[in-house]
Design an enzyme around this catalytic site. Structure first.
Site: not given
Length: 390
Positions: A220, A292, A332
């Site tokens: 990513f 990520d 996140c």
């Protein structure tokens, strides 16, 4: 002429402790039935606790706490913005980067607002229409800071993003910013978030510092922030994977901006899950793997599925990490706590039949401050572990 008194919202006394400890939110299910008021500031009380909060009749977050004293206006906003900048200066953020978060909403005392600075320009974002009366004050306060040429806001219309100049002028289509000596392109008109993922800045630096002499896989990878730091740090070869071919074009340009030859590295426009399946079948491994992904949950109802998805993804990533190598797992997703994310990584290690020895457990950088009484504010998790097989 005196302003009319604020509507008073009486909340359960059980909320006094978390609110007094700094939690800035009141959820809809805590609001007594029958309370009604137009969007705007109200006085909330909970036992002996009293504060000024922004009432939002249409959001699951019914109230955002702003002040224990005055009703927020221009002076209040200017003080908060100036204090936010002073914190970044004190922490050395402004000396290390030309792109950073200037205002982190709840963490800086202005809930509902985010302002990211990219050189001479700042991008303002809001997460509720209830803050609209304060937008001009925030934009004006940011524009008053040294060397700010324009404060803009990105909006979506008919599925496409466009920038609106709130104060000053629009930025060019592309800017070049710096972080820890690394130059990166920032597209404020169309890039992800406000242009770049500024919250990973210190983690990118950390990866760059341990990359020397190692191969690195960046999953990513977007525009290659982790990849460029690793290559500058001496990585022997970097593979960057992202489904967006356009983002990888910018990643190649970021290599060139830093005097690196992109042709000496790989950029793969593929679905990450498919790439990992193929890499496992081919027996490929990397010394350092960074994963990520975007957020896997937008609501609490999606939390359990997100945790399962993290476990699946990271098990696949661990499977292509060389024995003795390092695997960096990031999240996140606000709805997934630090403890739950650690649990997902532990489940991934079990699935991959590896031992995961944590060597770095990081979160937000100093320009993303969080109130101590607001655990939901810590959305970013970044865990690095040494991977070994029995």
């Amino acid at each position: 002429m005196n302003a009319p008194p604020l509507p008073v919202l009486e909340l359960p006394a059980s909320l006094a402790k978390p609110l007094a400890s700094g939690h800035p939110w009141v959820y809809r299910d805590h609001v007594p039935k029958g309370f009604s008021a137009p969007p705007g500031f109200v006085r909330i009380t909970a036992g002996t606790f009293s504060a000024i909060a922004l009432w939002d009749p249409d959001s699951p977050l019914a109230c955002r706490v702003y002040s224990r004293g005055e009703v927020p206006g221009e002076r209040f906003v200017f003080q908060k913005v100036r204090a936010a900048l002073a914190l970044r200066e004190t922490m050395g953020v402004t000396a290390r980067a030309t792109a950073y978060r200037l205002l982190n909403g709840e963490g800086d005392g202005l809930p509902g607002f985010v302002v990211d600075r990219y050189g001479a320009f700042a991008v303002l974002a809001t997460d509720t229409d209830a803050v609209e009366p304060l937008v001009s004050h925030v934009a004006g306060a940011v524009k008053s800071l040294r060397d700010v040429h324009g404060v803009v806001r990105r909006r979506k219309e008919d599925g496409e993003s466009h920038l609106e100049a709130l104060v000053g002028r629009l930025p060019p289509k592309e800017l070049v910013v710096e972080e820890h000596g690394v130059r990166l392109l920032a597209n404020l008109h169309e890039g992800q978030k406000t242009g770049l993922f500024l919250d990973q800045r210190e983690n990118r630096k950390w990866i760059g510092e341990i990359a020397s002499g190692r191969t690195l896989l960046n999953l990513f990878g977007y525009t290659g922030g982790f990849s460029v730091h690793a290559a500058r740090g001496g990585a022997t070869h970097v593979t960057t994977v992202d489904v967006a071919a356009r983002a990888l074009e910018d990643a190649r340009r970021n290599f060139e901006l830093n005097g690196l030859d992109p042709n000496a590295h790989d950029f793969r426009a593929e679905d990450v899950f498919e790439f990992l399946r193929g890499a496992r079948e081919r027996g490929e491994t990397w010394d350092v793997v960074v994963c990520d992904p975007p957020s896997f949950a937008r609501s609490k109802a999606q939390r359990e599925r997100a945790i399962e998805s993290y476990a699946k993804l990271h098990a696949m990533g661990l499977a292509v990490t060389a024995p003795g190598g390092l695997y960096a797992a990031s999240s996140c997703t606000t709805q997934v706590s630090v403890e739950a994310f650690h649990g997902a990584v532990a489940a991934a290690a079990r699935k991959a039949s590896v031992t995961f020895q944590i060597v770095c457990d990081a979160g937000h950088p100093p320009d993303h401050p969080i109130l101590v009484g607001h655990p939901e504010g810590r959305y970013l998790k970044f865990v690095v572990g040494r991977v070994s097989r029995a």
